[in-house]
Write a protein that holds these residues in place. Structure first.
Motif, PDB file in Angstrom:
ATOM      1  N   LEU A 153      37.770  52.916  34.620  1.00 25.32           N
ATOM      2  CA  LEU A 153      38.021  51.934  34.337  1.00 25.32           C
ATOM      3  C   LEU A 153      38.101  50.539  33.337  1.00 25.32           C
ATOM      4  O   LEU A 153      39.594  49.165  33.369  1.00 25.32           O
ATOM      5  CB  LEU A 153      37.267  50.206  35.490  1.00 25.32           C
ATOM      6  N   GLN A 154      37.086  50.375  32.129  1.00 23.13           N
ATOM      7  CA  GLN A 154      37.201  49.802  31.263  1.00 23.13           C
ATOM      8  C   GLN A 154      39.016  50.026  30.149  1.00 23.13           C
ATOM      9  O   GLN A 154      39.245  49.412  29.626  1.00 23.13           O
ATOM     10  CB  GLN A 154      36.041  49.687  30.550  1.00 23.13           C
ATOM     11  N   ARG A 155      38.348  51.422  29.876  1.00 25.61           N
ATOM     12  CA  ARG A 155      39.719  51.976  29.149  1.00 25.61           C
ATOM     13  C   ARG A 155      40.623  51.742  29.686  1.00 25.61           C
ATOM     14  O   ARG A 155      41.562  51.557  28.763  1.00 25.61           O
ATOM     15  CB  ARG A 155      39.179  53.646  28.601  1.00 25.61           C
ATOM     16  N   THR A 156      41.219  51.504  30.920  1.00 27.40           N
ATOM     17  CA  THR A 156      42.834  51.082  31.735  1.00 27.40           C
ATOM     18  C   THR A 156      42.177  49.948  32.165  1.00 27.40           C
ATOM     19  O   THR A 156      43.445  49.649  32.806  1.00 27.40           O
ATOM     20  CB  THR A 156      42.795  51.824  32.678  1.00 27.40           C
ATOM     21  N   SER A 157      41.513  48.292  31.847  1.00 24.71           N
ATOM     22  CA  SER A 157      41.881  47.628  32.154  1.00 24.71           C
ATOM     23  C   SER A 157      43.226  47.007  31.510  1.00 24.71           C
ATOM     24  O   SER A 157      43.448  46.701  30.196  1.00 24.71           O
ATOM     25  CB  SER A 157      40.653  46.574  31.156  1.00 24.71           C
ATOM     26  N   PRO A 158      43.719  46.219  32.343  1.00 24.32           N
ATOM     27  CA  PRO A 158      44.962  46.256  31.679  1.00 24.32           C
ATOM     28  C   PRO A 158      44.738  44.563  30.881  1.00 24.32           C
ATOM     29  O   PRO A 158      43.902  43.839  31.053  1.00 24.32           O
ATOM     30  CB  PRO A 158      45.793  44.862  32.830  1.00 24.32           C
TER      31      PRO A 158
ATOM     32  N   MET B 255      50.181  41.808  32.736  1.00 19.77           N
ATOM     33  CA  MET B 255      49.421  41.053  34.360  1.00 19.77           C
ATOM     34  C   MET B 255      50.617  42.069  35.562  1.00 19.77           C
ATOM     35  O   MET B 255      50.623  42.113  36.488  1.00 19.77           O
ATOM     36  CB  MET B 255      50.103  39.495  34.444  1.00 19.77           C
ATOM     37  N   SER B 256      51.458  42.848  34.475  1.00 20.94           N
ATOM     38  CA  SER B 256      52.318  43.521  35.574  1.00 20.94           C
ATOM     39  C   SER B 256      51.269  44.684  35.685  1.00 20.94           C
ATOM     40  O   SER B 256      51.901  45.823  36.804  1.00 20.94           O
ATOM     41  CB  SER B 256      53.823  44.067  34.100  1.00 20.94           C
ATOM     42  N   ALA B 257      50.905  45.254  34.533  1.00 14.16           N
ATOM     43  CA  ALA B 257      49.414  46.368  35.243  1.00 14.16           C
ATOM     44  C   ALA B 257      48.728  45.357  36.357  1.00 14.16           C
ATOM     45  O   ALA B 257      46.986  46.841  36.461  1.00 14.16           O
ATOM     46  CB  ALA B 257      49.175  47.343  34.127  1.00 14.16           C
ATOM     47  N   LEU B 258      47.917  44.940  36.391  1.00 13.55           N
ATOM     48  CA  LEU B 258      46.973  44.260  37.392  1.00 13.55           C
ATOM     49  C   LEU B 258      46.739  44.512  38.345  1.00 13.55           C
ATOM     50  O   LEU B 258      45.375  45.128  38.867  1.00 13.55           O
ATOM     51  CB  LEU B 258      47.143  43.249  37.133  1.00 13.55           C
ATOM     52  N   ALA B 259      47.869  45.031  39.105  1.00 15.67           N
ATOM     53  CA  ALA B 259      47.617  45.152  40.808  1.00 15.67           C
ATOM     54  C   ALA B 259      46.899  47.092  40.799  1.00 15.67           C
ATOM     55  O   ALA B 259      46.073  46.573  42.183  1.00 15.67           O
ATOM     56  CB  ALA B 259      49.090  45.107  41.555  1.00 15.67           C
ATOM     57  N   ASP B 260      47.781  47.831  40.170  1.00 15.13           N
ATOM     58  CA  ASP B 260      47.572  49.112  40.150  1.00 15.13           C
ATOM     59  C   ASP B 260      45.818  49.035  40.071  1.00 15.13           C
ATOM     60  O   ASP B 260      44.687  49.868  40.126  1.00 15.13           O
ATOM     61  CB  ASP B 260      48.319  49.476  38.903  1.00 15.13           C
ATOM     62  N   TRP B 261      45.452  47.801  38.586  1.00 19.97           N
ATOM     63  CA  TRP B 261      44.119  48.472  37.745  1.00 19.97           C
ATOM     64  C   TRP B 261      43.064  47.590  39.505  1.00 19.97           C
ATOM     65  O   TRP B 261      41.828  48.522  39.762  1.00 19.97           O
ATOM     66  CB  TRP B 261      44.049  47.249  36.694  1.00 19.97           C
ATOM     67  N   ASP B 262      43.392  46.614  39.506  1.00 17.86           N
ATOM     68  CA  ASP B 262      42.791  46.281  41.419  1.00 17.86           C
ATOM     69  C   ASP B 262      42.485  47.297  41.598  1.00 17.86           C
ATOM     70  O   ASP B 262      41.808  47.583  42.571  1.00 17.86           O
ATOM     71  CB  ASP B 262      43.182  44.666  41.685  1.00 17.86           C
ATOM     72  N   ALA B 263      43.904  48.208  42.686  1.00 16.98           N
ATOM     73  CA  ALA B 263      43.340  49.208  43.251  1.00 16.98           C
ATOM     74  C   ALA B 263      42.338  50.221  42.694  1.00 16.98           C
ATOM     75  O   ALA B 263      41.659  50.438  43.849  1.00 16.98           O
ATOM     76  CB  ALA B 263      44.531  49.779  43.847  1.00 16.98           C
ATOM     77  N   SER B 264      42.606  50.178  41.930  1.00 16.24           N
ATOM     78  CA  SER B 264      41.040  51.363  41.422  1.00 16.24           C
ATOM     79  C   SER B 264      40.334  50.655  41.470  1.00 16.24           C
ATOM     80  O   SER B 264      38.865  51.270  41.454  1.00 16.24           O
ATOM     81  CB  SER B 264      41.849  52.196  40.132  1.00 16.24           C
ATOM     82  N   ALA B 265      39.560  49.187  41.106  1.00 15.12           N
ATOM     83  CA  ALA B 265      38.586  49.028  40.571  1.00 15.12           C
ATOM     84  C   ALA B 265      37.734  48.643  42.261  1.00 15.12           C
ATOM     85  O   ALA B 265      36.818  49.080  42.999  1.00 15.12           O
ATOM     86  CB  ALA B 265      38.457  47.301  40.231  1.00 15.12           C
ATOM     87  N   ARG B 266      38.776  48.226  43.915  1.00 11.10           N
ATOM     88  CA  ARG B 266      38.453  48.375  44.822  1.00 11.10           C
ATOM     89  C   ARG B 266      37.916  49.732  45.793  1.00 11.10           C
ATOM     90  O   ARG B 266      36.816  49.728  45.794  1.00 11.10           O
ATOM     91  CB  ARG B 266      40.127  47.590  45.745  1.00 11.10           C
ATOM     92  N   GLN B 267      38.679  50.642  44.733  1.00 15.03           N
ATOM     93  CA  GLN B 267      38.119  52.006  45.061  1.00 15.03           C
ATOM     94  C   GLN B 267      36.854  52.660  45.214  1.00 15.03           C
ATOM     95  O   GLN B 267      36.452  52.704  45.590  1.00 15.03           O
ATOM     96  CB  GLN B 267      39.573  53.577  44.841  1.00 15.03           C
TER      97      GLN B 267
ATOM     98  N   TYR C 192      32.653  41.919  36.682  1.00 17.10           N
ATOM     99  CA  TYR C 192      33.853  42.982  35.736  1.00 17.10           C
ATOM    100  C   TYR C 192      35.139  43.474  36.432  1.00 17.10           C
ATOM    101  O   TYR C 192      36.076  43.057  36.786  1.00 17.10           O
ATOM    102  CB  TYR C 192      33.351  44.245  35.325  1.00 17.10           C
ATOM    103  N   LEU C 193      34.643  43.948  37.763  1.00 17.45           N
ATOM    104  CA  LEU C 193      35.815  44.420  38.244  1.00 17.45           C
ATOM    105  C   LEU C 193      36.781  43.381  39.293  1.00 17.45           C
ATOM    106  O   LEU C 193      37.833  43.572  39.249  1.00 17.45           O
ATOM    107  CB  LEU C 193      35.231  45.065  39.751  1.00 17.45           C
ATOM    108  N   HIS C 194      36.586  42.044  39.444  1.00 17.10           N
ATOM    109  CA  HIS C 194      37.444  41.196  39.869  1.00 17.10           C
ATOM    110  C   HIS C 194      38.212  39.950  39.064  1.00 17.10           C
ATOM    111  O   HIS C 194      38.156  39.312  39.806  1.00 17.10           O
ATOM    112  CB  HIS C 194      36.218  39.634  40.311  1.00 17.10           C
ATOM    113  N   ASP C 195      37.724  40.190  37.123  1.00 14.59           N
ATOM    114  CA  ASP C 195      38.076  39.594  36.278  1.00 14.59           C
ATOM    115  C   ASP C 195      39.258  39.725  35.404  1.00 14.59           C
ATOM    116  O   ASP C 195      38.934  39.333  34.837  1.00 14.59           O
ATOM    117  CB  ASP C 195      37.081  38.645  35.728  1.00 14.59           C
ATOM    118  N   ALA C 196      39.756  40.620  35.428  1.00 20.54           N
ATOM    119  CA  ALA C 196      40.909  41.789  35.215  1.00 20.54           C
ATOM    120  C   ALA C 196      41.917  39.848  34.436  1.00 20.54           C
ATOM    121  O   ALA C 196      42.399  40.728  33.122  1.00 20.54           O
ATOM    122  CB  ALA C 196      41.319  42.472  35.647  1.00 20.54           C
ATOM    123  N   ASP C 197      41.898  39.674  35.783  1.00 14.04           N
ATOM    124  CA  ASP C 197      43.016  38.397  35.776  1.00 14.04           C
ATOM    125  C   ASP C 197      43.068  37.515  33.915  1.00 14.04           C
ATOM    126  O   ASP C 197      43.548  37.236  32.995  1.00 14.04           O
ATOM    127  CB  ASP C 197      43.710  38.315  36.805  1.00 14.04           C
TER     128      ASP C 197
END
Length: 84
Positions: free
Chosen positions: A17-22, A25-37, A53-58
């Motif tokens: 998750l850290q490696r793929t942290s966006p 903004m265009s990558a945020l939705a996919d990363w958020d889905a991974s974080a929620r999973q 960390y999981l909630h603050d990607a934006d």
């Protein structure tokens, strides 16, 4: 599916998750889905910092100093998990 009750597996997933942290903004939705999973799959309570960390990607996208601080924090948690 890997057992997310084992600290090493949790560390592996957090590292990914850290490696793929966006960084955009265009990558945020996919990363958020991974974080929620990840959050739904984890079988043990984790430090509050992980939840942030999981909630603050934006925020990390908008604020490089926040990204640096959160990355340092999550690296410490990952290290602790890996060492048992």
């Amino acid at each position: 599916m890997a057992d997310l009750r084992h600290p090493q597996e949790i560390a592996r997933r957090l590292r990914e998750l850290q490696r793929t942290s966006p960084t955009e903004m265009s990558a945020l939705a996919d990363w958020d889905a991974s974080a929620r999973q990840f959050w739904n799959d984890v079988g043990i309570p984790l430090p509050t910092g992980v939840m942030h960390y999981l909630h603050d990607a934006d925020t990390r996208i908008k604020d490089p100093s926040c990204r640096d601080a959160q990355d340092e924090m999550i690296r410490g948690i990952i290290s602790d998990l890996e060492s048992g």
